[in-house]
Write a protein that holds these residues in place. Sequence first.
Motif, PDB file in Angstrom:
ATOM      1  N   SER A 205      -2.177  -6.454   4.197  1.00  0.00           N
ATOM      2  CA  SER A 205      -3.536  -5.908   4.130  1.00  0.00           C
ATOM      3  C   SER A 205      -3.509  -4.390   4.261  1.00  0.00           C
ATOM      4  N   ILE A 206      -2.663  -3.911   5.194  1.00  0.00           N
ATOM      5  CA  ILE A 206      -2.594  -2.462   5.433  1.00  0.00           C
ATOM      6  C   ILE A 206      -2.027  -1.766   4.191  1.00  0.00           C
ATOM      7  N   LEU A 207      -0.962  -2.344   3.651  1.00  0.00           N
ATOM      8  CA  LEU A 207      -0.328  -1.756   2.462  1.00  0.00           C
ATOM      9  C   LEU A 207      -1.330  -1.699   1.311  1.00  0.00           C
ATOM     10  N   THR A 208      -2.004  -2.831   1.082  1.00  0.00           N
ATOM     11  CA  THR A 208      -2.975  -2.892  -0.016  1.00  0.00           C
ATOM     12  C   THR A 208      -4.082  -1.863   0.195  1.00  0.00           C
ATOM     13  N   ALA A 209      -4.585  -1.800   1.431  1.00  0.00           N
ATOM     14  CA  ALA A 209      -5.703  -0.907   1.703  1.00  0.00           C
ATOM     15  C   ALA A 209      -5.335   0.548   1.405  1.00  0.00           C
ATOM     16  N   PHE A 210      -4.148   0.953   1.854  1.00  0.00           N
ATOM     17  CA  PHE A 210      -3.799   2.364   1.655  1.00  0.00           C
ATOM     18  C   PHE A 210      -3.374   2.665   0.219  1.00  0.00           C
ATOM     19  N   LEU A 211      -2.800   1.662  -0.453  1.00  0.00           N
ATOM     20  CA  LEU A 211      -2.489   1.864  -1.871  1.00  0.00           C
ATOM     21  C   LEU A 211      -3.788   1.984  -2.664  1.00  0.00           C
ATOM     22  N   LEU A 212      -4.765   1.136  -2.294  1.00  0.00           N
ATOM     23  CA  LEU A 212      -6.075   1.188  -2.966  1.00  0.00           C
ATOM     24  C   LEU A 212      -6.709   2.555  -2.771  1.00  0.00           C
TER      25      LEU A 212
ATOM     26  N   LEU B 128       4.966   5.361  -0.537  1.00  0.00           N
ATOM     27  CA  LEU B 128       5.759   5.698   0.663  1.00  0.00           C
ATOM     28  C   LEU B 128       4.869   5.908   1.890  1.00  0.00           C
ATOM     29  N   PRO B 129       3.754   6.658   1.738  1.00  0.00           N
ATOM     30  CA  PRO B 129       2.865   6.780   2.903  1.00  0.00           C
ATOM     31  C   PRO B 129       2.335   5.419   3.367  1.00  0.00           C
ATOM     32  N   ALA B 130       1.965   4.569   2.407  1.00  0.00           N
ATOM     33  CA  ALA B 130       1.441   3.251   2.780  1.00  0.00           C
ATOM     34  C   ALA B 130       2.511   2.432   3.498  1.00  0.00           C
ATOM     35  N   LEU B 131       3.749   2.598   3.034  1.00  0.00           N
ATOM     36  CA  LEU B 131       4.857   1.889   3.667  1.00  0.00           C
ATOM     37  C   LEU B 131       5.032   2.364   5.111  1.00  0.00           C
ATOM     38  N   ARG B 132       4.809   3.655   5.290  1.00  0.00           N
ATOM     39  CA  ARG B 132       4.916   4.209   6.640  1.00  0.00           C
ATOM     40  C   ARG B 132       3.858   3.568   7.544  1.00  0.00           C
ATOM     41  N   ALA B 133       2.651   3.414   6.985  1.00  0.00           N
ATOM     42  CA  ALA B 133       1.568   2.791   7.756  1.00  0.00           C
ATOM     43  C   ALA B 133       1.948   1.372   8.152  1.00  0.00           C
TER      44      ALA B 133
ATOM     45  N   MET C 102       1.832  14.241  -7.901  1.00  0.00           N
ATOM     46  CA  MET C 102       2.414  13.139  -7.135  1.00  0.00           C
ATOM     47  C   MET C 102       2.645  13.588  -5.681  1.00  0.00           C
ATOM     48  N   PHE C 103       3.149  14.813  -5.537  1.00  0.00           N
ATOM     49  CA  PHE C 103       3.361  15.340  -4.190  1.00  0.00           C
ATOM     50  C   PHE C 103       2.022  15.528  -3.471  1.00  0.00           C
ATOM     51  N   ALA C 104       1.020  15.974  -4.225  1.00  0.00           N
ATOM     52  CA  ALA C 104      -0.301  16.177  -3.610  1.00  0.00           C
ATOM     53  C   ALA C 104      -0.851  14.854  -3.089  1.00  0.00           C
ATOM     54  N   VAL C 105      -0.707  13.813  -3.893  1.00  0.00           N
ATOM     55  CA  VAL C 105      -1.194  12.489  -3.475  1.00  0.00           C
ATOM     56  C   VAL C 105      -0.432  12.028  -2.239  1.00  0.00           C
ATOM     57  N   ALA C 106       0.894  12.159  -2.304  1.00  0.00           N
ATOM     58  CA  ALA C 106       1.718  11.710  -1.174  1.00  0.00           C
ATOM     59  C   ALA C 106       1.354  12.491   0.084  1.00  0.00           C
TER      60      ALA C 106
END
Lengths: 391, 239
Positions: free
Chosen positions: A299-306, A374-379, A269-273
């Motif tokens: 769109s940004i959230l979806t893209a980075f979660l994907l 969390l990273p996607a949220l940052r984006a 999980m940490f590696a992914v984050a």
Amino acid sequence: MIPIKYNLRSLWARKVGSLMTIASTGIAVGASVFALGLSAGLDQTLEVSAGPLDIIVLRQGSSSETASGVSEAVAREILALPGIATDQQGRPLAAPELVVVTYLPRRGNAGSANVTIRGALPVSRDLREGMKVVEGRDFQPGLREAIVSRKLAGRFEGLGMNEEFVVQDKSFKVVGLFEAGGGATESEIWTDQKVLAQVANRTGGTSSVQIRAASKAAQETLLNHIKADEQIALKAITEVQYFADQAQAGLVLRLLGQIIAFFLTIGAMFAVANTMYGAIATRAREIGTLRSLGFGRGSILTAFLLESLVLCLVGAIVGCLASIALTKLFGGQSAGTMNGVTFTEIVFAFSFGPNVLMKGALLAVFLGVVGGFLPALRAVRMKVVDALREV
Amino acid sequence: MPYDASDSVVQLLDVSKEFMRDKIRIPVLTNTTLHIPKGDFAAIMGPSGSGKSTLLNLAAGLDRPTTGRVIVNGQDLGVLSEAGLSRFRSENLGFIFQMYNLMPVLTAFENVELPLLLAPLNRAQRRQHVEAALRIVSLADRQDHYPRQLSGGQEQRVAIARAIANDPVLLLADEPTGNLDATSAQEVLDLLELLNTQFGTTIIMVTHDPKAARRAKRLLHLEKGTFVQADIEALETSR
């Protein structure tokens, strides 16, 4: 929507980071699938062993056949009870059986372990549907001959075809190998009951009585009857219950597998984050540009979660395949552990069914969403004007 | 020169913008009023920190003013939500950045297609738009090339194609020639001029480069957050 090829190619553009993340999710999912496959395999082994109408009679207070004793006279009384199913010749489908444990060396100098030897009657075979001799022949009554589960034969010295093993200083010859549909019987050696009783000094009694009831109602009646008879001091339980009690087998192994899988999952999980935070930091200007072109936060959230999901799903596929491949490579999917109730070796096959693989996939989705969120949220939260200024 | 407000594509009405840095209030634009009429090509010049980029960001709805109103194409941007602003940008605005800001993993075609993915167009219609835009910037033959396979000038032309693909009413260019050699800069300015004169696109261009500013119809000079008198002729004589 931001086209998925943007994310896929971005992953490809950062090959090293992406591969590291795929590897770490792969290890986590692989380890989990391995642990789940082990649990499912053990459960399956014990589950297929149980006949729905079958009853096992043991001495009161004993939880397994190895610690049980039923005298010959009492066994005869039980065989005469009404409600027992009969074969085509009208003989009752019930067998007093003797179970003896012997200590045998594992192949390849891997120590020794207790192995179950069952002294069986001809009718015992009728009580195990799916059991068949697949190599050699059946043992002859009255001779020190034995048939051995094919899985066990590969794991212990002296249990191979035409090999000999020793019980109480007397050697037995393996004349056949059998299969039993993957059930608990596949952890046993079978020989003639009378011969075994003599060799093991257990004449005059057996370990258990296996009974097949004629119907569900008859099963209930038989259970109640044996339980109520205080004179014989025996307990009768359904085979389903008996094997459910034995499901504690390999508890330590299961627990260990799950603990390792758990910690690997946290690590993944940490590696992914970490990967996704890195991806977002280096692509801040791209994110700013996409926002300025009119792509919304969703769109940004979806893209980075994907993007994070794709990483994890690829990792999951790699992990599942590696897990299955490794299991096949070491031990041909057959594994053994100690039954915590009988202290004998139980042989089982890892089971990587759709259920296990589905759980692996779900773990990957969980990793992708939790690690990527969390990273996607940052984006998403980036101020466009600041993001555009990033180099 | 007074403008008829109804004819304005961009109106900044008494706009001020302040930033907070370490609890210190830093005014960037002070009570600025600006009208950009339809079909205008305005160059905004001024020293660093004079508020040029802030003004562009406000007109783009990428930032909100501290006080005052920003009206673009008749829409008061202050009443729009974040999602509304995103939609507004995709429907009305085109952006050209100093660093081109192309997606490195997408081809020229795919980069130009990006803003069109937000428009109600099918695949074939999008293709038509992209090809037309790439023809205008004379890069039809490079549509399958990735940004790394293009020169700086070509990258900026792809960025211009992307900015005009959805036929915006307003083109916002932030130092469009700032990163280019003289020849490529000329090509880009030729293009902007063409878009303004032939297609009637309204353009606001922030620049440091007097040569670039001279290509505009109108020069606005910002200093310490306020417009000061400036005109193209003055620029000519200053050189």
